[in-house]
Each structure stands twice: as structure tokens, then as C-alpha cells.
Design an enzyme around this catalytic site. Structure first.
Site, mmCIF file in Angstrom:
data_model
loop_
_atom_site.group_PDB
_atom_site.id
_atom_site.type_symbol
_atom_site.label_atom_id
_atom_site.label_comp_id
_atom_site.label_asym_id
_atom_site.label_seq_id
_atom_site.Cartn_x
_atom_site.Cartn_y
_atom_site.Cartn_z
ATOM 1 N N HIS A 117 0.856 -1.193 0.000
ATOM 2 C CA HIS A 117 0.000 0.000 0.000
ATOM 3 C C HIS A 117 0.891 1.243 0.000
ATOM 4 O O HIS A 117 1.096 1.863 -1.041
ATOM 5 C CB HIS A 117 -0.949 -0.045 1.201
ATOM 6 C CG HIS A 117 -1.839 1.145 1.281
ATOM 7 N ND1 HIS A 117 -2.045 1.855 2.447
ATOM 8 C CD2 HIS A 117 -2.606 1.759 0.340
ATOM 9 C CE1 HIS A 117 -2.899 2.857 2.213
ATOM 10 N NE2 HIS A 117 -3.245 2.809 0.943
ATOM 11 N N CYS A 136 -0.579 0.343 9.712
ATOM 12 C CA CYS A 136 -0.734 1.708 9.207
ATOM 13 C C CYS A 136 -2.143 1.960 8.674
ATOM 14 O O CYS A 136 -2.759 2.961 9.043
ATOM 15 C CB CYS A 136 0.310 1.981 8.125
ATOM 16 S SG CYS A 136 1.981 2.054 8.796
ATOM 17 N N HIS A 137 -2.634 1.049 7.780
ATOM 18 C CA HIS A 137 -3.964 1.270 7.222
ATOM 19 C C HIS A 137 -4.796 0.004 7.194
ATOM 20 O O HIS A 137 -5.811 -0.047 6.511
ATOM 21 C CB HIS A 137 -3.855 1.871 5.811
ATOM 22 C CG HIS A 137 -2.973 3.075 5.769
ATOM 23 N ND1 HIS A 137 -1.658 3.004 5.356
ATOM 24 C CD2 HIS A 137 -3.201 4.356 6.142
ATOM 25 C CE1 HIS A 137 -1.113 4.221 5.463
ATOM 26 N NE2 HIS A 137 -2.026 5.050 5.950
ATOM 27 N N GLY A 138 -4.341 -1.051 7.904
ATOM 28 C CA GLY A 138 -5.179 -2.228 8.135
ATOM 29 C C GLY A 138 -5.145 -3.295 7.062
ATOM 30 O O GLY A 138 -6.057 -4.111 6.981
#
Lengths: 179, 280, 408
Positions: A117, A136-138
Site C-alpha cells: 500500500h 498503518c492502514h489495516g
């Protein structure tokens, strides 16, 4: 001035401008090239040999190659089955488990530990698929390092590597010839 | 442009020569006998290193000099780079693995591991103080830039000729002279300080280093004579490479650049003449 | 044709831009149609060469700064890393180091040209003084750049030159400590020299803009030393001066390339390939060749403070030339006596340079003192007196007449 002199003059001017232009372009070569990795950086990025013997069943180890974290996952039989028992076409980035391991060495998964990502390092043995979870963003990766949930678009990348013996891998080149 | 150009040159040359004549052989701060100027394969605009010579020089460094002298800025991988001794990547990996490099294991304990091509040559002493203590108070200098760090006064008018002849080999000439310049006993009347050795070419003649090489000490397997004189040339050439590993590429590109600039200057000159013909 | 041509862009975008920011017109007026005396000789190329060398130094300097580490334990090794590992690093480093020498060579020739042809005289006094400021900036920049290598000569040159300021009575020692950032030359000194070495070339570039502006206000001087009187005395800068400058610039680059590729360490000092050792002073401390004349002047005065004053005075006195020279005639072409003293001055300057590289003893000191005396006498005694007593040659009526002869 006769037209012959005109052409001679023009030829001289064009030739001078062309030669000067070549010189200008040539000067750009070292100026741009110096920003590429220097010889010591390239040398430090040489392939590394990792001994797999100390890595226990089920253990994930992190090593570095070219300053990138590399996860080496010694998968248990259960984790291998979980990786195989998947409808490949339903995956966000379809790939079979066999495509992500070396033939005859399916218990070993070697992936670059950088979330596809935005570049964080995912946490090992976390997330509901038994692989990795990126805080960080799953994003969630499975036991074959494939993206299952979350914003990451691609599976964890595979570095170039090869088995130079049953218990040693060389990360950095695909060739299996001994050191 | 009437009388200025020849005048300018005349004035400068006159200045230089007058001074050169007035003060010819005034004593230097520390007397230094100029070393003999040897012929080097890498001298001049088309100079190249002799691979076989560099390999012999490396052998001397490895077997003799490296006992006391570090070469911290040179890596094993440099031995395989173009314009150098010409070892292959496999040979370099082999050479590197024969060295022991200080490192830490996974628990943080200091270990000695086999060298990799990316490693630098390991120093013989862990630090400067240890090097001094082991060598009677004087640390043996690092050899990475030694060939550039040593020179001698060329004097007038030779330094002017050097500009044309491209003489840049003061370092190797000096190093080769030092290796062959030991004299035991020293000349009559010379007071040698305790612990020092007499050397013809060392400034002040009292050098801390003992004579490092004797005939036959290093085996050459290409049939080259194993004399101290030959050793001195080979190790000096090797050290020149260690200091200037890109010399061959530099001179090659230099030739291309200067030819290019001569062509460009010529074209610009004729362009200038053509443009100004309208006005003259 | 009456007066220089004006900027008439055909391109619509350029016309639009010109109404909003007339930079096209400025460039055109300054470097294309700009009226240039037709009798300029090749000594006039060196201003352009200097601008070119400033560009070379800034560009090579910026790329070197991408790889250099300004820390006392790593600086020397980072420079060697550039030489050995950075792609074309050896080329960039040798170009920058030898470029400084080329920069000073061109500057000294440029200055000697100014002195010979009276380019410093009215109305070009400010132009000349800006030039002296540029010289001072160059000297500071070059000195700090040399220290960055952190070799033996770097360290000890920094020690000697910063110690000069201790000669100032009273505050001298405090100033030196302030310059050092410590009790000796060390890491703080290296870091601040790096910062300033990166800054000053851009200050130089700014002063160069002022210098060229001042030049364009008065117009260039020329070998005859008389002002252009009509359009036939001048030619447009482009293509005439552009192509003439271009030729000598390319030839100058041949000399530059000769140093960079074939004899890159000829002008340097071997001791700077030894890492700095604060405990061991080299057998001789010598600056780079371009500082040697000033170094000789400094050492020829037996008193420390007076020596330092003489050093700074030897540069500062240049700024007063427009007023020290009382002659009404500009160009040495028409000043037979001045010309002889000028060449003696050149001999003294070059001689002082050679003497600066010698140990300060015996006959070297005696000759240095003679040359130093002549150096100052030239400005303070000879220039003022010559204006009064010299019989000058008759000046030509115009530039075109001096070029074309009677058929003008």
C-alpha cells in the site's frame, strides 16, 4: 555573397552549433550519473546467503537485503494447507501458493516485508489469515503473503532468491550456482 | 593584441628564470635526495596499469606490508574493477574469504567472520594508539592514498617541464626509492637516532620503518626476478593503483575530451573569423 | 542604424511575457544588441570565462555536496569515497579542485587587463571596487573549500589563517575562539566552513550581477582607452563578442581539461592526501598557488600585526587605484612609462608567488621584502607621480580610426 558561400557559412555555423550541442549533452552524463547508487552502495547490495537451519517450524524471521526487510517464513503443514485451500480467483491479487514458493521447498515463504500500500513494515503472525497485519492502514496478508483485506493492491513482493542447498538460500539472484 | 602577448610571456619567464638563477640550490627545510625517475607503465597520456605488475604488488602488500600498514579505503571488490589488477569476481570472493573481518553476531558479541567482496581491507591494528605502541611510537601510515601523499621537490625548471610531460609519478618514484634506499651501516659520520634506520631518500635520512623486503622473500609465479628492486617497483605500482584506481579511465576520457575541445575550438575560430569578416 | 536594435519578439507568448516581466528585453539589450567596442582584444574574454567558471564551480560543488560528509572523522574518507565509488566522482572532484585554480587564473588575468588598460578609471570606479569585493569573496570561498578536505594541509592552513586574527590587539583571541567554535580548529570549524562555502558562491553570483550591471551602465573599456563616439565604433554583442568569447572559452577549457585529466594533482600539495592530524605539523605549510603572493607579503614583514595588516592592505589597496592613479590617459598603450612599471609589477607579483612557496629564510626573505616594497610603492608612489610627470602618446581620434587606420 554568392549562394555557394552562403551554404559554406551555414554549414560552418551548423557544424559549430552541433559540436557544441554534443559537448553540452556529454557534460550531462557525469552530472546525472553521479546520483545513481555509487559502487559501495551497489556492493553493499550484493546477494546475501541465509542459513535456514536455525529457523524453527512456524517461525518468521526478518533479514535485510538492499536495506529492505525480507521475511523468511518456515510454514507449518497447517499454514501451507491454509494457503492452498483458497479460491484463487476471489483474491484481490490472484496467485497460487505454488507460484509464491520454490518447487520442492513449499514450507519456505520468502517475501519482501514492505506493505504494497504505502510502504510500512507489516507485523508478522498477526491478522485473521495467519500471515501479516499492517498497522498503518489495516491491510491483512495470508500465510502465502497474499493480500486478503485492506487497501494494499498487491501481494507482498517476492525478492529474487534461490536455494543453493536444502538449508541455504541466496537472496538477491535467481541463480542456484554455489557461491 | 599588439605587443602584449609576447611581452606577458617574456615577463613571466624572465621573472621565473631570474629567481631560479639567483637562488639555485638553497638548502631545504629537511634535506631530501631526489629519487631516481623510473619508467612506469601508467605514466603519460596513454598510460595504463600493467595487470601482472599490480597482482605482484598486491602479493607483496598482502604478504609483507599489511602486517603493519592498513589500507582502509580499498575494498576487495576493487581488485576486480576495470583498470586494476584484473582479478575475476570469483578470485576476489576467494581472496576476501581468506581474510577475517571484525563483526558482531546476532547476540552482539564480537566475532571474526570471513570477508566479503564489499569489505575493506582490515587494518592490522584495532586503532591508531595500538599501531603506535606496537611500532616504537610511530604509527605506520595507511597506504590507501600513500602514492599521492608522497612527493619531492622537483625544482626549477623541471616543474615547468612536468606540466608538458605530465609527470605525476613523484609518489611511486619516492616509494620505490625508499624500499631500495636502506643502507646498513649508515655513511660515516651520520648520527642515527636509536630505533631508526638509515635511508638515502627519506627526508632527514632516519626512517622508523626497518627495511621491509629482502630478495626472494615473496614468490613470483610468473618468472619475474625476485629482487628488492623488482619488489620496489611492483609494490609502488600497486600503491599507485590503490591511490588512483580510475587512472586509466581518466586518461582515456581525457584524450577524447581534448580532441573534442580542439575540434570545437577550431570550429569556433573559423566561425569567429567568418562573423567578423563583415566588420573588418 | 542609429543606436542598438530593440527587442521585437515574434512569438505571441514572448510578447505576452514581455509586457509582464520584461526579462526577454533585458537579456536582449544586455547580451544581444548591447553595443560593444569593436577593438576589444582577447584579454576581454576573461570576464566571460570567469562567469563560466563560476557556473562550473557551483554545479560541480552542488553535486559534490550530495556525497560529502562535513564531520572531522568522516570528511577525508567521504572525499575518497567520491574519488573511488561515486559514478564519475573522480571527474567531479578534480574538476572542482582544478576549477578553483582556473577560476583564480582567469581572475588574475582579468585584473591585470584592467590595470593595463585603465579599466578602473573614471567612470568605472564602482565596477572596479565590485571586482575587488569579488576577489575577496573568492579568496574566502577558496580557503574554506580547501579546509573541507580535512587533509593535513587543510587543517594546518585553517589553523594558520584563523590565527592571523589573534594579531588584532585586545579582541584578537576572542575573535579566533569565535571563528573556531572551540579551543582549536575542530568539528565546529569544519561545519561552519561547509555552510559558508556553500553560501558564498551565491553571494559571488549576486555581486557578479551588480558587476555586470555597473559595466553596462558605463559600457566596456577598450584597448585604446577612449570612449565610443559613434555607432561605427561598436558592434552588437551577439554575434561578434559571443562568438569571439566562445572561441577563447573553448581554448581555455583545453587548459582546464589538461589539468583535470592528465595532471590533476600538479597544482595541489601531496600532504593534503594525509588525513588531518592535530598533533603533527607538516614540515612546510603552504597555501594553494593562488594565495602565494599574499602569503609572501605576510611573511616578509617581521612583525605579526603589521604582517597581517600588510596582507589585507595588499588587497584593499586595489580598491583605491581609481584615485591613486592621477593620469588622464587610460590605456597603457599610450603610457610608455606606466607600461614599464606595470610589467615590473607583474614580475613582482609572480615573483612573490614563487617566493611564497619557499621557506621564509635567507635570501628568500630579502627578495620578498624587495618585491613587497615594490608592490606597495607601485600603488602609493608610482601611480600618483606618473600622472603628473609622464609624457603620454597622442590618443587616436576614435576607436574606429584606431582599428581601421586613416580609412575610417
Amino acid at each position: 555573397m554568392s549562394s555557394a558561400e552562403h551554404t559554406r557559412r551555414d554549414f560552418l555555423y551548423i557544424a559549430t552549433a552541433a559540436v557544441a550541442g554534443v559537448g553540452g549533452a556529454a557534460i550531462l552524463v557525469p552530472l546525472i550519473s553521479q546520483m545513481n547508487p555509487d559502487a559501495s552502495t551497489v556492493a553493499a547490495g550484493a546477494p546475501v546467503v541465509i542459513d535456514l537451519k536455525p529457523i524453527a517450524d512456524g517461525q518468521i524471521v526478518k533479514v535485510f537485503w538492499r536495506s529492505k526487510p525480507i521475511f523468511i517464513f518456515h510454514r507449518t503443514k497447517k499454514e501451507i494447507e491454509e494457503a492452498k485451500d483458497v479460491n484463487v480467483n476471489s483474491l484481490p491479487d490472484p496467485a497460487t501458493d505454488a507460484q509464491r514458493t520454490k518447487p520442492g521447498h513449499e514450507q519456505w515463504l520468502v517475501v519482501i516485508g514492505i506493505c504494497t500500500h504505502l510502504g510500512c513494515i507489516p507485523l508478522a503472525h498477526q491478522g485473521e489469515y495467519g500471515g501479516w497485519f499492517c498497522p498503518c492502514h489495516g491491510s491483512v496478508y495470508d500465510t502465502a503473503g497474499r493480500i486478503r483485506k485492506g487497501p494494499a493492491p498487491k501481494n507482498l513482493y517476492l525478492p529474487p532468491y534461490a536455494f543453493i542447498s536444502d538449508t541455504k538460500i541466496r537472496i538477491g539472484e535467481e541463480s542456484t550456482k554455489p557461491a | 593584441m599588439v605587443m602584449n602577448m609576447p611581452r606577458a610571456i617574456f615577463a613571466t619567464v624572465l621573472a621565473g628564470s631570474l629567481l631560479g638563477l639567483i637562488v639555485p640550490a638553497y638548502a631545504q627545510l629537511s634535506e631530501q635526495v631526489p629519487p631516481p625517475a623510473l619508467k612506469w607503465s601508467f605514466a603519460g597520456p596513454f598510460g595504463k596499469y600493467d595487470e601482472a605488475q599490480l597482482q605482484r604488488g598486491f602479493k607483496i602488500y598482502r604478504e609483507v606490508c599489511s602486517a603493519c600498514h592498513s589500507m582502509n579505503l580499498v575494498s576487495f571488490r576493487n581488485l576486480a574493477e576495470p583498470g586494476g589488477p584484473g582479478f575475476s569476481a570469483t578470485q576476489v570472493a576467494q581472496i576476501a574469504s581468506e581474510y577475517r573481518i571484525s563483526d558482531l553476531d546476532d547476540q552482539g558479541n564480537p566475532i571474526q567472520r570471513p570477508g566479503q567482496p564489499a569489505d575493506h581491507f582490515p587494518p592490522p591494528f584495532p586503532n591508531e594508539l595500538a599501531a603506535k605502541a606496537a611500532n616504537g611510537g610511530t604509527a605506520p601510515p595507511d597506504m590507501s592514498t600513500l602514492a599521492n601523499a608522497r612527493t619531492y621537490q622537483r625544482g626549477f625548471p623541471w616543474f615547468l617541464f612536468d606540466f608538458i610531460t605530465q609527470y605525476q609519478e613523484e609518489g611511486p618514484d619516492y616509494i620505490a626509492a625508499i624500499v631500495t634506499g636502506f643502507r646498513d651501516p649508515p655513511p660515516k659520520g651520520f648520527q642515527l637516532p636509536p630505533g631508526a634506520h638509515y635511508n638515502v631518500y627519506f627526508p632527514g635520512h632516519a626512517i622508523a620503518m626497518p627495511p621491509p623486503l629482502e630478495a626472494g622473500q615473496v614468490k613470483y609465479d610468473d618468472g619475474t626476478p625476485e629482487t628488492v628492486e623488482q619488489y620496489s617497483k611492483d609494490v609502488a605500482a600497486f600503491l599507485m593503483w590503490a591511490a588512483e584506481p580510475h587512472l586509466v579511465q581518466r586518461k582515456r576520457i581525457g584524450f577524447q575530451v581534448i580532441i573534442f575541445l580542439i575540434v570545437l575550438s577550431g570550429l569556433l575560430y573559423f566561425t569567429k573569423k567568418k562573423v567578423w569578416s563583415a566588420v573588418h | 542604424m542609429s543606436g542598438p536594435a530593440s527587442y521585437q519578439p515574434q512569438n505571441k507568448f514572448l510578447q505576452w511575457l514581455e509586457k509582464r516581466l520584461p526579462i526577454g528585453g533585458l537579456m536582449y539589450d544586455s547580451f544581444v544588441s548591447y553595443p560593444t567596442p569593436r577593438n576589444l582584444n582577447y584579454w576581454w574574454t576573461f570576464g566571460g570565462i570567469l562567469s563560466f567558471m563560476l557556473g562550473v564551480q557551483i554545479i560541480t560543488g552542488i553535486v559534490l555536496a550530495m556525497h560529502y560528509t562535513p564531520q572531522v572523522d568522516m570528511a577525508f574518507n567521504s572525499v575518497e569515497g567520491i574519488m573511488r565509488d561515486v559514478n564519475y566522482g573522480w571527474l567531479l572532484r578534480y574538476a572542482h579542485a582544478n576549477g578553483a585554480s582556473m577560476f583564480f587564473l582567469a581572475a588574475y588575468i582579468h585584473m591585470f587587463r584592467g590595470m593595463y588598460y585603465g579599466s578602473y578609471k573614471e567612470p568605472r570606479e564602482v565596477l572596479w571596487i565590485l571586482g575587488v569585493i569579488l576577489l575577496l569573496l573568492m579568496i574566502a570561498t577558496g580557503f574554506m573549500g580547501y579546509v573541507l578536505v580535512w587533509g593535513q594541509m587543510s587543517f594546518w592552513a585553517a589553523t594558520v589563517i584563523t590565527n592571523l586574527f589573534s594579531a588584532i590587539p585586545g579582541v584578537g583571541d576572542s575573535i579566533v575562539t569565535w571563528l573556531w567554535g572551540g579551543y582549536a580548529v575542530g568539528n565546529p570549524t569544519l561545519n561552519r566552513f561547509y555552510s559558508l562555502h556553500y553560501l558564498l558562491p551565491f553571494v559571488i553570483a549576486g555581486v557578479v550581477v551588480l558587476h555586470v550591471w555597473a559595466l553596462h551602465v558605463t559600457g566596456q573599456n577598450n584597448p585604446a582607452g577612449i570612449e565610443p563616439k559613434s555607432d561605427s565604433d561598436t558592434v552588437p554583442f551577439t554575434p561578434y563578442a559571443t562568438v569571439k568569447d566562445g572561441f577563447l572559452m573553448a581554448a581555455f577549457c583545453i587548459l582546464f581539461a589538461w589539468f583535470v585529466f592528465y595532471i590533476p594533482n600538479y597544482l595541489g600539495h601531496a600532504d593534503n592526501y594525509i588525513p588531518a592530524n592535530p598533533a603533527v605539523t607538516p614540515s612546510e605549510i603552504v597555501p594553494e598557488w593562488y594565495y602565494l603572493p599574499f602569503y609572501a607579503i605576510l611573511r616578509s614583514i617581521p612583525n605579526k600585526l603589521l604582517g597581517v595588516i600588510a596582507l589585507f592592505a595588499s588587497i584593499a589597496i586595489l580598491a583605491f587605484m581609481p584615485w591613486l592613479d592621477t593620469s588622464k590617459v587610460r590605456s597603457a598603450r599610450y603610457r610608455p612609462l606606466y607600461r614599464q612599471f606595470f610589467w615590473l609589477f607583474v614580475i613582482a607579483a609572480v615573483g612573490l608567488g614563487w617566493l611564497g612557496s619557499k621557506p621564509p629564510e635567507g635570501i628568500y626573505v630579502i627578495v620578498s621584502r624587495i618585491f613587497t616594497f615594490y608592490y606597495f610603492a607601485f600603488f602609493l608612489i608610482i601611480l600618483p607621480l606618473l600622472g603628473i610627470f609622464e609624457k603620454t602618446r597622442p590618443l587616436p581620434n576614435s576607436i574606429s580610426e584606431s582599428v581601421l587606420g586613416a580609412k575610417a
